[in-house]
Design a protein around this motif. Structure first.
Motif, mmCIF file in Angstrom:
data_model
loop_
_atom_site.group_PDB
_atom_site.id
_atom_site.type_symbol
_atom_site.label_atom_id
_atom_site.label_comp_id
_atom_site.label_asym_id
_atom_site.label_seq_id
_atom_site.Cartn_x
_atom_site.Cartn_y
_atom_site.Cartn_z
ATOM 1 N N GLY A 59 0.824 -1.211 0.000
ATOM 2 C CA GLY A 59 0.000 0.000 0.000
ATOM 3 C C GLY A 59 0.852 1.252 0.000
ATOM 4 O O GLY A 59 0.658 2.157 -0.827
ATOM 5 N N VAL A 60 1.812 1.295 0.907
ATOM 6 C CA VAL A 60 2.680 2.475 0.997
ATOM 7 C C VAL A 60 3.474 2.616 -0.305
ATOM 8 O O VAL A 60 3.662 3.721 -0.819
ATOM 9 C CB VAL A 60 3.628 2.370 2.214
ATOM 10 N N ILE A 113 -6.656 2.678 -1.354
ATOM 11 C CA ILE A 113 -7.471 1.478 -1.189
ATOM 12 C C ILE A 113 -6.557 0.284 -0.940
ATOM 13 O O ILE A 113 -6.806 -0.534 -0.057
ATOM 14 C CB ILE A 113 -8.370 1.251 -2.420
ATOM 15 N N ALA A 114 -5.462 0.210 -1.721
ATOM 16 C CA ALA A 114 -4.496 -0.874 -1.501
ATOM 17 C C ALA A 114 -3.957 -0.804 -0.075
ATOM 18 O O ALA A 114 -3.793 -1.824 0.604
ATOM 19 C CB ALA A 114 -3.359 -0.774 -2.504
ATOM 20 N N LEU A 115 -3.709 0.423 0.379
ATOM 21 C CA LEU A 115 -3.166 0.595 1.725
ATOM 22 C C LEU A 115 -4.190 0.189 2.782
ATOM 23 O O LEU A 115 -3.851 -0.459 3.787
ATOM 24 C CB LEU A 115 -2.747 2.058 1.922
ATOM 25 N N MET A 130 -12.917 -6.186 -7.235
ATOM 26 C CA MET A 130 -13.931 -5.246 -7.681
ATOM 27 C C MET A 130 -13.283 -4.093 -8.451
ATOM 28 O O MET A 130 -13.713 -3.732 -9.543
ATOM 29 C CB MET A 130 -14.670 -4.696 -6.471
ATOM 30 N N PHE A 131 -12.226 -3.569 -7.889
ATOM 31 C CA PHE A 131 -11.593 -2.410 -8.481
ATOM 32 C C PHE A 131 -10.983 -2.740 -9.837
ATOM 33 O O PHE A 131 -11.198 -2.049 -10.822
ATOM 34 C CB PHE A 131 -10.537 -1.869 -7.530
ATOM 35 N N THR A 132 -10.188 -3.809 -9.855
ATOM 36 C CA THR A 132 -9.494 -4.159 -11.093
ATOM 37 C C THR A 132 -10.485 -4.524 -12.192
ATOM 38 O O THR A 132 -10.345 -4.105 -13.338
ATOM 39 C CB THR A 132 -8.544 -5.332 -10.839
ATOM 40 N N PHE A 167 -3.868 -3.360 -8.940
ATOM 41 C CA PHE A 167 -3.359 -4.718 -8.756
ATOM 42 C C PHE A 167 -2.703 -4.862 -7.377
ATOM 43 O O PHE A 167 -2.723 -5.929 -6.774
ATOM 44 C CB PHE A 167 -2.355 -5.051 -9.859
ATOM 45 N N PHE A 168 -2.176 -3.743 -6.886
ATOM 46 C CA PHE A 168 -1.572 -3.768 -5.561
ATOM 47 C C PHE A 168 -2.603 -4.141 -4.500
ATOM 48 O O PHE A 168 -2.279 -4.782 -3.509
ATOM 49 C CB PHE A 168 -0.947 -2.408 -5.224
ATOM 50 N N ALA A 169 -3.842 -3.707 -4.720
ATOM 51 C CA ALA A 169 -4.899 -4.025 -3.761
ATOM 52 C C ALA A 169 -5.151 -5.530 -3.747
ATOM 53 O O ALA A 169 -5.326 -6.135 -2.688
ATOM 54 C CB ALA A 169 -6.169 -3.261 -4.101
ATOM 55 N N ILE A 170 -5.162 -6.144 -4.935
ATOM 56 C CA ILE A 170 -5.386 -7.598 -5.011
ATOM 57 C C ILE A 170 -4.240 -8.328 -4.326
ATOM 58 O O ILE A 170 -4.439 -9.259 -3.542
ATOM 59 C CB ILE A 170 -5.460 -8.066 -6.472
#
Lengths: 854, 230
Positions: free
Chosen positions: A35-36, A270-272, A501-503, A735-738
């Motif tokens: 995330g960061v 969101i990923a964070l 959802m996001f991707t 993709f970072f969120a996934i």
């Protein structure tokens, strides 16, 4: 006891415990780092880009100051520029337009973007590089052009070949390797063709009324009047011109950059948040396992606050480690960015260490981690020392009434988290409103996701119960594992689901918006447009169109005109902001004797066909939208300027058009005669079979080489390319969120490691093979991943549907493939992440594990 | 008690564990023969190697040296999955800490060994066994909803589910109070009688061992006593 329990002791205990749980915490650190990393990468890149824009501003503009207009300069404007030149300010002009180009061999003309320069002086700053290397004045003779690589590829060209451009033939002198002011240019559709101004004249592409962009570059030497003064003079001379100087970054680019940065920062956030959810879950399961230690510590006199201190320190250590690792990941993200947007900005802004972004990323990482760990940390207060006497109840969940009693504290914690999120988004986006939207949207999404996730899990459990005996034992055990205490399946589903959802939403919008727009266009909408038709060419083009497209082709006269004032009030003052300011610039207007078909007058009255402008004064009608923006009612007196002529016209009516034909879609219709004597060009449009367009292009190019034929399909392809590029960047970040979701799954599996080991050895003792156990675990991971995939997929569908309906007014067409692929991919990712964290468990020898508890 | 070949035949059994610093010899050479149907109690102080011996006999770990014949089959060289199959077919296990699977109900826990062996028609027997241990009414309860004694009774039912020829119990009453311990022991002996298994019981408790046909005593990884009783 409290006296000897210092922060130093807390630090030691926190460190010892974190070390003991290193595997699980490794995942936590990784989730925060992602995330960061995404956040600092995006913001660091943006900062580097901005620094580069400022540092290299002169090179990127090829000048100290530029003026861009869409008309040829008037004599007055020319004389202002000439006077500046006398004062020592160097000047050169660039003309940018689009046209058709072909080789004798291919015959099929290609849409190119022309840039005509004075090779003797252009560029004032930076260097235009040609391949093979040659000085620009030498390469760009009047009969030669240079072209970008993509034209060489498309037409199979080599240096020295001859091409037809407009009315003349040109030799390809070189390829354009580096063009310093490519970003500052306009009309960048199709491959670049660079030519001299003499060459442009030879091609006869610019006639009076042509809508080419003129960019004037100025170099202001030290001895000349100051740049501010030059700018002021030019602003007076070119009221509608876009003036930029090197002291500011290009407004269009920085505005785009700002918006992109804000949007991508929120995606990174969101990923964070997903990563922080992971920290919370890991902390929760960590504390669950530490219940005994906590109870013992309380027994020997530690206060809740002191124990919370230990675990808060531990959280901060994890956040800090994750943050620092994230900054390193961020450097990687920053490095990856230039290649993602290489198609439009082909240069490397370099990697610059941006302390601001790094500190911001670290602070936000720490804060988010701490916020989301608050709920489990607060739970420490509820651990009673008597717990050590009642170990068997360790896994029991309190009754809902009991949980409700803790509601008050939970609500304050939730408030704190939301408040924190609001603050962070406010900080990132500089907008309280965005912060409120994000925090609100976040709360709503997480609640909805949690409810759906809990519903899915309950439904699955009920279903399994019902068909229990029909299911193979492996599947049943796999499903039972999902409900394992400490598994936190709902939170896992939310974390993974958000990422999917996001991707998927981005993908669905990317692929469907343009396809749907194209598919939902009315069947008689033109798909071929012809521009730059002179009055002499009008009839010939009309005949050609009739031959190729059939029917009655529409050829519309168009005049470039600009509104100066309405009822004596300057339009500059009437339109203070935003998109509406387009009415300050030159608009295309036409004339009509009769009201076009499918057009309805909603206010005022259309003129009689025999209305004589010369005697009764010029009249015009405005579209509903134009009238609304200009706040004009029929009767208003407009002052217009077209070419060198100023004239007045009265607003006769306001119309609403349902027509898709181009001529009826212009914003201003004049009565015939009102525009007499003004430089006129014609536009034409036709609807024809896509396969027949190339033939028309060839025929038009043969007889009317300066007329540009634009195939809507080509334009759509260019738009699609831009959309794809944006989507690629967004997908890269989302993709970072996934990934964070997958890491959380791994972390949760690592968190239930001891339970899993115990089960593996019991199963082995009872005769289960490793294959069987692997099957049980895989079923668990696959179902979790699949469910998260379904959850994300359903929500992505809802989002895409809403966006398409609301923003683009097109229908959503469901295509099952992207959804099936997403679900399968999420299941696969979840399975991989699960096994990453538990493969060693499978190799566990039963006796070793049983020894501890036999 | 049958007079056929022994169901467990152990010779020269050794087990050592090597730590980073040193090697600990847990079993230093065990020879033991157990006839089919015998009830053997293995006793000894803590650290004498009782549980390790039981674990090796059950194929839960591999010996460092020596051989183990289980019902005529040499198991000391078998791969892990082959051992799992042997266990599933021949051995029932009762642990001190019950070791039920927390995500499965009592009935599902009892059914588990049969399902792992690939059979699906065990519902009747599982219910009957639960009834015999007095938990017919608790079949859909999860381990967490059962007391320690009840959990151990579920474990007993599970151990007898596949009618194993050998039953191994490691301190089965160690975690229970005397009343519950007595109840579990009675059930264990009763079930063993009706099912006709060979019973190996590891215990500290002399009263418990008093029910056995034979008491084997261990100290420092060696057999120091082997009493055949009445």
């Amino acid at each position: 006891m409290a006296d000897v329990f210092t922060w130093n002791s807390a630090r030691k205990i926190a460190w010892r415990e974190a070390r003991a749980a290193s595997t699980r915490f490794l995942f936590v650190v990784a989730a925060v780092a992602l995330g960061v990393g995404a956040l600092t990468g995006v913001r660091g890149f943006s900062q580097s880009f901005r620094t580069m824009l400022l540092r290299d501003a002169r090179k990127l503009m090829a000048a100290d100051l530029t003026v861009r207009v869409f008309e040829l300069p008037t004599p007055e404007q020319n004389s202002v520029m000439a006077s500046l030149e006398q004062a020592g300010v160097a000047r050169t002009a660039i003309t940018e337009t689009v046209s058709m180009l072909s080789t004798r061999a291919s015959g099929n003309p290609v849409l190119v973007s022309i840039k005509a320069v004075d090779p003797a002086v252009y560029p004032f700053y930076g260097e235009l590089k040609l391949a093979p290397p040659a000085p620009l004045p030498q390469a760009l003779q009047a009969d030669a052009v240079a072209a970008s690589d993509d034209l060489f590829v498309r037409l199979d060209l080599k240096v020295g070949d001859r091409v037809k451009l407009g009315a003349s033939e040109f030799r390809i002198a070189a390829a354009v390797a580096v063009e310093p002011d490519r970003m500052a240019g306009s009309l960048n559709v199709g491959p670049r063709v660079l030519m001299s101004r003499q060459g442009l004249e030879r091609a006869e592409l610019i006639v009076e009324g042509s809508r080419a962009a003129q960019r004037f570059l100025f170099r202001v030497p030290a001895e000349a009047p100051g740049i501010e003064q030059v700018r002021k003079k030019l602003k007076e001379a070119f009221p509608e011109g876009q003036i930029v100087d090197y002291r500011e970054t290009h407004p269009l680019i920085t505005r785009g950059l700002d918006r992109a940065t804000r949007f991508l920062s929120l995606v990174s956030l969101i990923a964070l948040v997903v990563g922080a959810l992971g920290v919370a879950m890991a902390m929760h399961s960590h504390l669950q396992q530490k219940m005994d230690s906590i109870a013992v510590m309380k027994c020997v006199g530690a206060r809740s606050g002191q124990i919370m201190g230990i675990y808060t320190l531990q959280t901060l250590m994890l956040g800090l480690l994750g943050g620092v690792a994230g900054i390193i990941v961020g450097l990687g993200v920053e490095r990856a960015f230039p290649s993602l947007i290489a198609r439009y900005f082909h240069f490397d802004p370099g990697i610059h260490w941006d302390t601001g972004s790094a500190v911001q990323g670290l602070a936000i990482g720490l804060l988010t981690t701490l916020l989301f760990t608050l709920p489990p940390l607060m739970g420490i207060r509820r651990v009673r020392p008597s717990l050590i006497l009642r170990r068997d109840m360790e896994d029991a969940r309190p009754a809902w009434r009991e949980r409700l009693r803790h509601g008050k504290a939970s609500i304050s914690v939730a408030g704190l988290i939301l408040g924190g999120m609001l603050g962070i988004v406010w900080w990132l986006s500089d907008s309280l409103q965005t912060g409120l939207y994000f925090a609100g949207g976040f709360l709503a999404s997480v609640l909805i996701l949690l409810v759906i996730a809990a519903g899915m899990l309950a439904g699955l459990r009920r279903l399994t119960r019902r068909v229990q005996q029909a299911l193979p034992a492996t599947v049943r055990h796999g499903i039972a594992n999902i409900y394992r205490p400490g598994n936190q399946a709902s939170a896992l589903l939310v974390a993974l689901g958000v990422g999917v959802m996001f991707t998927l939403t981005i993908y669905l919008l990317q692929t469907s918006v343009l396809a749907q727009l194209a598919a939902s266009a009315p069947p008689d909408m033109p798909n071929v447009f012809l521009i730059n038709i002179t009055p002499k060419e009008r009839d010939g083009i009309a005949n050609l169109l009739k031959q190729h497209a059939g029917g009655d082709p529409e050829v519309v006269p168009v005049i470039a005109a600009r509104i100066v004032s309405i009822d004596g009030k300057s339009v500059e003052d009437l339109l203070p902001k935003g998109l509406n300011r387009r009415f300050l610039r030159t608009r295309s207007v036409t004339w009509r004797a009769r009201l076009p078909a499918q057009t309805e007058v909603i206010e005022g009255a259309f003129w009689q066909p025999d209305h004589q402008a010369a005697r009764k004064g010029a009249l015009f009608c405005a579209s509903e939208e134009a009238a609304r923006v200009l706040v004009a009612r029929p009767g208003a007196r407009f002052e217009w300027v077209a070419g060198n002529k100023r004239f007045h016209a009265r607003l006769a009516c306001i119309y609403r058009s349902e027509a898709v034909r181009m001529g009826s879609n212009l914003e201003f219709l004049f009565n015939p005669g009102a525009l007499e004597g003004l430089p006129t060009l014609h536009y034409a449009a036709a609807r024809m079979k896509p396969s027949a367009v190339a033939r028309l292009q060839r025929a038009v190019f043969e007889r009317f080489p300066t007329v540009t034929v634009i195939n809507a399909a080509d334009v759509l392809a260019i738009v699609q390319e831009v959309v794809d590029q944006i989507a690629l960047v967004v997908r890269f970040i989302s993709f970072f969120a996934i990934l964070a979701g997958a890491i959380i799954l791994a972390s949760s599996v690592a968190g239930t490691r001891f339970r899993r080991i115990r089960e593996v050895v019991i199963l082995k003792t009872l005769g289960a093979t490793r294959g069987r156990i692997a099957g049980i675990f895989s079923i668990e991971f696959l179902i979790l991943g699949g469910a998260a995939g379904i959850l994300g997929s359903v929500l992505a569908t809802v989002f895409s549907l809403l966006v398409l309906k609301r923003l683009f007014q097109v229908d959503y067409r469901f295509d099952p493939w992207p959804h099936l692929v997403s679900i399968a991919a999420t299941a696969a990712v979840a399975n991989a992440a699960g096994w990453l964290a538990s493969h060693r468990i499978l190799a566990q020898k039963p006796l070793e594990a049983l020894r501890e508890s036999l | 008690m049958s007079n056929g070949p022994p169901i467990i035949q152990v010779s020269g059994l050794k087990k050592s564990i090597t730590n980073a610093a040193r090697t600990v010899k847990i079993l230093q050479g065990i020879d033991l023969s157990i006839p089919r149907g015998q009830f053997v109690a293995i006793m000894g102080p803590s650290g004498s190697g009782k549980s390790t011996l039981l674990g090796l006999l059950a194929g839960l770990d591999s010996p460092t040296e020596g051989s183990i014949l289980l019902d005529g089959e040499e198991i000391s060289g078998l791969a892990e999955d082959q051992l799992a199959v042997v266990r599933g077919r021949k051995i029932g296990f009762v642990f001190q800490s019950y070791h039920l699977i927390s995500t499965l109900t009592a009935l599902e826990n009892v059914l588990l060994p049969l399902e792992l062996a690939g059979e699906s028609n065990g519902m009747r027997r599982a219910l009957e066994l639960l009834d015999r241990v007095g938990l017919a009414g608790r079949s859909d309860h999860y381990p967490i909803q059962l007391s320690g004694g009840e959990q151990q009774r579920v474990a007993l039912a599970r151990a007898f589910m596949v009618r194993p020829p050998i039953l191994m119990a490691d301190e089965p009453t160690g975690n229970l109070d005397s009343a519950n311990g007595q109840h579990v022991l009675e059930l264990l002996l009763e079930l063993n009688r009706t099912e006709g298994a060979t019973l190996l019981l590891v215990t500290h408790d002399a009263t418990l061992a008093g029910h056995a046909d034979r008491i084997v005593r261990l100290r420092d990884g060696l057999i120091v006593g082997d009493d055949l009783r009445g």
